[in-house]
Design an enzyme around this catalytic site. Sequence first.
Site, mmCIF file in Angstrom:
data_model
loop_
_atom_site.group_PDB
_atom_site.id
_atom_site.type_symbol
_atom_site.label_atom_id
_atom_site.label_comp_id
_atom_site.label_asym_id
_atom_site.label_seq_id
_atom_site.Cartn_x
_atom_site.Cartn_y
_atom_site.Cartn_z
ATOM 1 N N SER A 146 0.830 -1.206 0.000
ATOM 2 C CA SER A 146 0.000 0.000 0.000
ATOM 3 C C SER A 146 0.867 1.260 0.000
ATOM 4 O O SER A 146 1.617 1.469 -0.957
ATOM 5 C CB SER A 146 -0.970 -0.057 1.179
ATOM 6 O OG SER A 146 -2.014 0.860 0.996
ATOM 7 N N ASP A 222 -10.353 -5.444 -3.018
ATOM 8 C CA ASP A 222 -9.695 -4.439 -2.171
ATOM 9 C C ASP A 222 -10.542 -3.167 -2.185
ATOM 10 O O ASP A 222 -10.741 -2.556 -3.246
ATOM 11 C CB ASP A 222 -8.301 -4.180 -2.761
ATOM 12 C CG ASP A 222 -7.460 -3.241 -1.933
ATOM 13 O OD1 ASP A 222 -8.030 -2.337 -1.285
ATOM 14 O OD2 ASP A 222 -6.221 -3.400 -1.940
ATOM 15 N N HIS A 255 -7.503 -5.926 1.087
ATOM 16 C CA HIS A 255 -6.283 -5.129 1.296
ATOM 17 C C HIS A 255 -5.478 -5.604 2.504
ATOM 18 O O HIS A 255 -4.453 -5.035 2.828
ATOM 19 C CB HIS A 255 -6.719 -3.670 1.514
ATOM 20 C CG HIS A 255 -5.630 -2.653 1.338
ATOM 21 N ND1 HIS A 255 -5.033 -2.398 0.122
ATOM 22 C CD2 HIS A 255 -5.023 -1.815 2.232
ATOM 23 C CE1 HIS A 255 -4.118 -1.450 0.276
ATOM 24 N NE2 HIS A 255 -4.082 -1.078 1.544
HETATM 25 N N1 LIG Z 1 -7.213 1.641 9.782
HETATM 26 C C1 LIG Z 1 -7.465 2.509 8.677
HETATM 27 C C2 LIG Z 1 -7.030 1.806 7.420
HETATM 28 C C3 LIG Z 1 -5.573 1.618 7.480
HETATM 29 C C4 LIG Z 1 -5.089 0.418 6.739
HETATM 30 O O1 LIG Z 1 -5.831 -0.304 6.116
HETATM 31 N N2 LIG Z 1 -3.786 0.263 6.800
HETATM 32 C C5 LIG Z 1 -3.183 -0.789 6.073
HETATM 33 C C6 LIG Z 1 -2.282 -0.160 5.075
HETATM 34 S S1 LIG Z 1 -3.236 0.926 4.045
HETATM 35 C C7 LIG Z 1 -2.120 1.730 3.072
HETATM 36 O O2 LIG Z 1 -1.035 2.086 3.322
HETATM 37 C C8 LIG Z 1 -2.423 -1.674 7.048
HETATM 38 O O3 LIG Z 1 -1.495 -2.357 6.671
HETATM 39 N N3 LIG Z 1 -2.862 -1.677 8.306
HETATM 40 C C9 LIG Z 1 -2.201 -2.398 9.353
HETATM 41 C C10 LIG Z 1 -2.693 -3.779 9.598
HETATM 42 O O4 LIG Z 1 -2.073 -4.454 10.459
HETATM 43 O O5 LIG Z 1 -3.652 -4.252 8.946
HETATM 44 C C11 LIG Z 1 -8.872 2.877 8.712
HETATM 45 O O6 LIG Z 1 -9.222 3.258 9.786
HETATM 46 O O7 LIG Z 1 -9.568 2.799 7.702
#
Ligand SMILES: N[C@@H](CCC(=O)N[C@@H](CSC=O)C(=O)NCC(=O)O)C(=O)O
Length: 277
Positions: A146, A222, A255
């Site tokens: 991402s 996604d 995602h």
């Molecule tokens: N929590 C957020 C959404 C954030 C999210 O989905 N983060 C992803 C990376 S998105 C792009 O860089 C991620 O890897 N999160 C960490 C995990 O452990 O899943 C929201 O509130 O929507």
Amino acid sequence: MQQVSTTRSFGGEQQVWRHDSAATGTPMTFAIYIPDHEAGAKLPVLWWLSGLTCTHENAMTKGHYQQACAEHGIAFICPDTSPRGEDVPDDETYDFGQGAGFYVNATQDPWAKHFHMRRYVEEELPALVAEHFPLDMERQAITGHSMGGHGALTVSLRNQGRFRSTGAFSPIVSPLNCPWGEKALGGYLGDDRSAWREYDACALIEEGARLDHLRVEQGMADDFLVEQLKTHLLAEACEKAGMEADIRLHDGYDHSFFFISTFIADHIAWHAEHLKA
Ligand SMILES: N[C@@H](CCC(=O)N[C@@H](CSC=O)C(=O)NCC(=O)O)C(=O)O
């Protein structure tokens, strides 16, 4: 450097280290997985750049990379995604400030003092790990997720020849053309969009940068695909430039780390082919 932890995993050591960073002016933490190896051997390296809200820890605990790295004899490094601390500016939203460094060198106040993640991942951390770990820096590869996929693509495109292969899971392919990117680059770099182009994979390709081996993994379920990731823009930029890209679309995957952990072993095996060629 200070060791935070070391944990045995799949015939190797999953370690976490902390050090004072000159690039960010803060302590920084990173994870490194080192498979068991013969005395004196130097291991190829696969860098993992993480996404929004992540620390060094998310991929380490949910990415499931250790077994494949042990099998192929590859070291795996996960830097943090931003400087952190009480003295470091932050934002109340999840997609800007701490946890959202976007792998840029910020030029705008108050971010310019600490948010130099480009310098950190391109210069400082590679030099540090080369000095302290048994790594063959002539055999490096890079990938990420991402925001970290954007980081992997742009770091590699700006440093042509450094990485034998470049990968990305669900990358932001054009920050110039999505809300996450416009917010972050506008905040860190200011309103002059021409200054954003060195942080946009599609713009870098348009301007002549090329990668020898590129693979993207993208889930078709996604939720961020249409508004933020826009994988088709990368496919179009590569096609226009005559650059080969293996963009793999995976039906039904979202995602999350459930997607990443499903395909990570195959992704690492592909990097291993190039790291060992
Ligand atoms: N929590 C957020 C959404 C954030 C999210 O989905 N983060 C992803 C990376 S998105 C792009 O860089 C991620 O890897 N999160 C960490 C995990 O452990 O899943 C929201 O509130 O929507």
